[in-house]
Design a protein around this motif. Structure first.
Motif, PDB file in Angstrom:
ATOM      1  N   ARG A 124      -5.927  -6.194   2.515  1.00  0.00           N
ATOM      2  CA  ARG A 124      -5.018  -6.138   1.376  1.00  0.00           C
ATOM      3  C   ARG A 124      -4.585  -7.524   0.907  1.00  0.00           C
ATOM      4  N   LEU A 131       0.835  -1.194   0.000  1.00  0.00           N
ATOM      5  CA  LEU A 131       0.000   0.000   0.000  1.00  0.00           C
ATOM      6  C   LEU A 131       0.872   1.248   0.000  1.00  0.00           C
ATOM      7  N   GLY A 182      -2.712  -9.264  -3.248  1.00  0.00           N
ATOM      8  CA  GLY A 182      -3.639  -8.147  -3.208  1.00  0.00           C
ATOM      9  C   GLY A 182      -5.047  -8.577  -2.858  1.00  0.00           C
ATOM     10  N   LYS A 183      -5.931  -7.601  -2.701  1.00  0.00           N
ATOM     11  CA  LYS A 183      -7.322  -7.885  -2.351  1.00  0.00           C
ATOM     12  C   LYS A 183      -8.085  -8.285  -3.603  1.00  0.00           C
TER      13      LYS A 183
END
Length: 281
Positions: A230, A216, A248-249
């Motif tokens: 995340r 991030l 990642g999400k």
């Protein structure tokens, strides 16, 4: 040659300017040996036929469980009190009892994890072997206990628990991850499940799988942003084969299959199969 006095002076300067406490009043911290002992007590409580004291098992099952519960409650309350800020230590007993109240549910969920492991592994001779010897189940068992502490915002101890399992198995499950029932980890060495990962029911993953967090951007002061989801979200009945990295999400749809040695950084539809592209030689 530098004298010991000079070395000591330099170390004292480091201690004085360090960003974390290094010297002074001894910090109130949980004891690692005690935490490992508590994990073993939980295992005796949840799987007594495999890890329990034979003499104690002469008692009826209910009496055996009551005795172990009392031992665990006493030991865990003491460690939770050390993990909490001193002014909040009074809450340790209530928090510990809340965790113990979840044990019947945890035990039932672990039974589904054993079933899923056995159904997914033709090499398993029987379910007893899985309980007694499989590293994947041990890592899941420790995670399910640690997760209850994490949910109650108890510092330090949840990560101490899962890192102990990590050292024993090579499987790194952050206690903050959310994992459904019928979960299995086949082989497992090198598997990493990040803090905000969400895993549905009937999910199976293999060795070397990484559910990794996206990097991030820093906040306006340049500090790392924390507490934001995340990591990947895996739907029900997903299979992730060895050495795949999901980052990642992203959302992996229900029933999807992620083949080995792939890098996945975008959503995968339900029922899809993700594999390496074929090469021409």
């Amino acid at each position: 040659m530098t004298s010991n006095a000079d070395i000591a002076r330099a170390m004292a300067e480091n201690m004085a300017k360090a960003a974390v406490p290094l010297y002074g009043k001894k910090m109130r911290l949980p004891d690692r040996g005690a935490i490992i002992g508590i994990i073993k007590e939980f295992r005796r409580l949840l799987f007594p036929a495999y890890f329990g004291d034979p003499q104690l098992m002469a008692l009826p099952a209910e009496n055996y469980a009551a005795l172990l519960l009392e031992r665990v409650e006493t030991a865990l309350t003491a460690q939770v009190a050390l993990a909490l800020p001193e002014e909040q230590a009074f809450a340790a007993g209530a928090l510990t009892h809340e965790i113990l109240e979840q044990l019947p549910h945890i035990q039932e969920t672990l039974m589904t994890d054993i079933e899923a492991t056995f159904d997914g592994d033709p090499a398993a001779a029987d379910k007893e072997e899985i309980i007694f010897a499989y590293p994947g189940l041990f890592a899941i068992f420790v995670y399910r206990i640690a997760h209850e502490l994490y949910l109650r915002h108890i510092p330090m101890i949840p990560r101490m628990m899962t890192e102990y399992a990590h050292t024993k198995t090579g499987i790194d499950i952050h206690p903050g991850a959310t994992i459904g029932h019928h979960f299995s980890i086949d082989h497992g060495t090198g598997t990493v499940i990040g803090e905000t990962s969400v895993i549905g029911n009937h999910v199976r993953i293999f060795q070397g799988v990484s559910l990794a967090g996206a990097k991030l951007p820093p906040d306006e002061k340049g500090n790392t942003i924390r507490g934001i989801a995340r990591h990947p979200v895996l739907g029900d009945h997903v299979t992730v084969y060895s050495n795949a990295t999901l980052i990642g999400k992203i959302h992996i749809g229900e029933g999807a299959t992620i083949c080995g040695n792939v890098w996945v950084a975008e959503d995968v539809p339900a029922g899809a199969t993700v594999s390496q592209p074929e090469r021409e030689y």
